[in-house]
Design a protein around this motif. Structure first.
Motif, PDB file in Angstrom:
ATOM      1  N   GLN A  48       0.588  -1.018  -0.072  1.00  0.00           N
ATOM      2  CA  GLN A  48      -0.074  -0.023  -0.153  1.00  0.00           C
ATOM      3  C   GLN A  48       0.749   1.419   0.389  1.00  0.00           C
ATOM      4  O   GLN A  48       0.264   1.990  -1.012  1.00  0.00           O
ATOM      5  CB  GLN A  48      -1.242   0.048   1.325  1.00  0.00           C
ATOM      6  N   ARG A  49       2.192   0.842   0.467  1.00  0.00           N
ATOM      7  CA  ARG A  49       2.693   2.673   0.545  1.00  0.00           C
ATOM      8  C   ARG A  49       3.848   2.403  -0.556  1.00  0.00           C
ATOM      9  O   ARG A  49       3.890   1.415  -1.290  1.00  0.00           O
ATOM     10  CB  ARG A  49       3.933   2.346   2.403  1.00  0.00           C
ATOM     11  N   ARG A  50       4.017   3.896  -1.030  1.00  0.00           N
ATOM     12  CA  ARG A  50       4.484   4.012  -2.091  1.00  0.00           C
ATOM     13  C   ARG A  50       6.327   4.060  -2.427  1.00  0.00           C
ATOM     14  O   ARG A  50       7.097   4.776  -2.848  1.00  0.00           O
ATOM     15  CB  ARG A  50       4.175   5.154  -2.981  1.00  0.00           C
ATOM     16  N   MET A  51       6.378   4.524  -0.828  1.00  0.00           N
ATOM     17  CA  MET A  51       8.374   4.077  -0.627  1.00  0.00           C
ATOM     18  C   MET A  51       8.844   2.440  -1.411  1.00  0.00           C
ATOM     19  O   MET A  51       8.089   1.918  -0.521  1.00  0.00           O
ATOM     20  CB  MET A  51       8.795   4.934   0.852  1.00  0.00           C
ATOM     21  N   PRO A  52       9.807   3.500  -1.700  1.00  0.00           N
ATOM     22  CA  PRO A  52      10.944   2.206  -2.457  1.00  0.00           C
ATOM     23  C   PRO A  52      11.100   1.591  -1.427  1.00  0.00           C
ATOM     24  O   PRO A  52      11.965   1.373  -0.105  1.00  0.00           O
ATOM     25  CB  PRO A  52      11.918   3.157  -3.038  1.00  0.00           C
ATOM     26  N   THR A  53      11.507  -0.051  -1.031  1.00  0.00           N
ATOM     27  CA  THR A  53      11.755  -0.892  -0.874  1.00  0.00           C
ATOM     28  C   THR A  53      13.190  -1.249  -1.746  1.00  0.00           C
ATOM     29  O   THR A  53      12.702  -1.684  -2.210  1.00  0.00           O
ATOM     30  CB  THR A  53      10.902  -2.065  -0.095  1.00  0.00           C
ATOM     31  N   ARG A  54      14.001  -2.712  -0.872  1.00  0.00           N
ATOM     32  CA  ARG A  54      15.111  -2.862  -0.887  1.00  0.00           C
ATOM     33  C   ARG A  54      14.757  -4.116  -1.977  1.00  0.00           C
ATOM     34  O   ARG A  54      15.313  -4.125  -2.470  1.00  0.00           O
ATOM     35  CB  ARG A  54      16.455  -3.529  -0.016  1.00  0.00           C
ATOM     36  N   ASP A  55      13.192  -4.709  -1.201  1.00  0.00           N
ATOM     37  CA  ASP A  55      13.267  -6.646  -2.441  1.00  0.00           C
ATOM     38  C   ASP A  55      11.880  -5.899  -3.080  1.00  0.00           C
ATOM     39  O   ASP A  55      11.148  -6.478  -3.635  1.00  0.00           O
ATOM     40  CB  ASP A  55      12.970  -7.121  -1.437  1.00  0.00           C
ATOM     41  N   GLU A  56      12.049  -4.363  -4.062  1.00  0.00           N
ATOM     42  CA  GLU A  56      10.738  -3.960  -4.518  1.00  0.00           C
ATOM     43  C   GLU A  56      10.261  -4.480  -5.893  1.00  0.00           C
ATOM     44  O   GLU A  56       9.683  -4.769  -6.124  1.00  0.00           O
ATOM     45  CB  GLU A  56      11.290  -2.377  -4.569  1.00  0.00           C
ATOM     46  N   GLU A  57      11.901  -5.264  -6.417  1.00  0.00           N
ATOM     47  CA  GLU A  57      11.326  -5.206  -7.840  1.00  0.00           C
ATOM     48  C   GLU A  57      10.995  -6.873  -7.620  1.00  0.00           C
ATOM     49  O   GLU A  57      11.156  -8.156  -8.281  1.00  0.00           O
ATOM     50  CB  GLU A  57      12.782  -5.499  -8.507  1.00  0.00           C
ATOM     51  N   PHE A  58      11.542  -7.758  -6.201  1.00  0.00           N
ATOM     52  CA  PHE A  58      11.192  -9.083  -5.629  1.00  0.00           C
ATOM     53  C   PHE A  58       9.861  -9.060  -5.080  1.00  0.00           C
ATOM     54  O   PHE A  58       9.293 -10.774  -4.800  1.00  0.00           O
ATOM     55  CB  PHE A  58      12.270  -9.550  -4.890  1.00  0.00           C
ATOM     56  N   ARG A  59       9.339  -8.282  -5.358  1.00  0.00           N
ATOM     57  CA  ARG A  59       7.477  -8.986  -5.454  1.00  0.00           C
ATOM     58  C   ARG A  59       7.105  -9.616  -5.275  1.00  0.00           C
ATOM     59  O   ARG A  59       7.132  -9.459  -7.039  1.00  0.00           O
ATOM     60  CB  ARG A  59       6.961  -7.105  -5.190  1.00  0.00           C
ATOM     61  N   ILE A  60       6.064 -10.243  -5.001  1.00  0.00           N
ATOM     62  CA  ILE A  60       5.437 -11.419  -6.001  1.00  0.00           C
ATOM     63  C   ILE A  60       3.757 -11.509  -5.166  1.00  0.00           C
ATOM     64  O   ILE A  60       3.635 -12.018  -5.658  1.00  0.00           O
ATOM     65  CB  ILE A  60       6.499 -12.809  -4.758  1.00  0.00           C
TER      66      ILE A  60
END
Length: 125
Positions: A48-60
């Motif tokens: 829900q939050r839009r702040m980037p995270t270190r695993d952003e591209e790994f979301r499943i």
């Protein structure tokens, strides 16, 4: 599982398994299945939050389409980079419902076929 606070590691490891299966499935008579069963809702729900995270591209999360090069923390950790040869649309399914606040379990199955394991670029052999 309660309070493990490691969905990022679960995502990374699951996608590592998908990439490893792609390497294994390099012949017509080989295929693979990466299977994840969990009660960690953070894995199947979009953020829900839009702040980037270190695993952003790994979301499943459910409905996500994965393919190509996935960078951990924008590439700051090269050992965590995953390159997927195939393209996968993720579909979580209900697995079971137990009593209690964390009783919902879902499963994610990613099927790897020899066609997904074939290199997409001519220089990869």
């Amino acid at each position: 599982m309660r309070g493990h606070n490691a969905p990022d590691v679960a995502r990374r490891d699951f996608l590592r398994d998908v990439a490893r299966l792609e390497r294994f499935c390099d012949r017509e008579d080989q295929n693979g299945l990466a299977l994840l069963i969990t009660n960690e809702a953070a894995l199947w729900r979009p953020r829900q939050r839009r702040m980037p995270t270190r695993d952003e591209e790994f979301r499943i999360h459910h409905g996500r389409q994965l393919s190509g090069t996935l960078l951990w923390a924008g590439g700051s950790f090269p050992d965590n980079t995953r390159v997927l040869r195939g393209a996968y649309t993720l579909a979580w399914r209900q697995y079971t419902q137990l009593e209690g606040s964390s009783g919902e379990f879902r499963c994610l199955a990613v099927f790897i076929t020899p066609s997904a394991a074939q290199p997409q670029w001519p220089h990869e052999t």
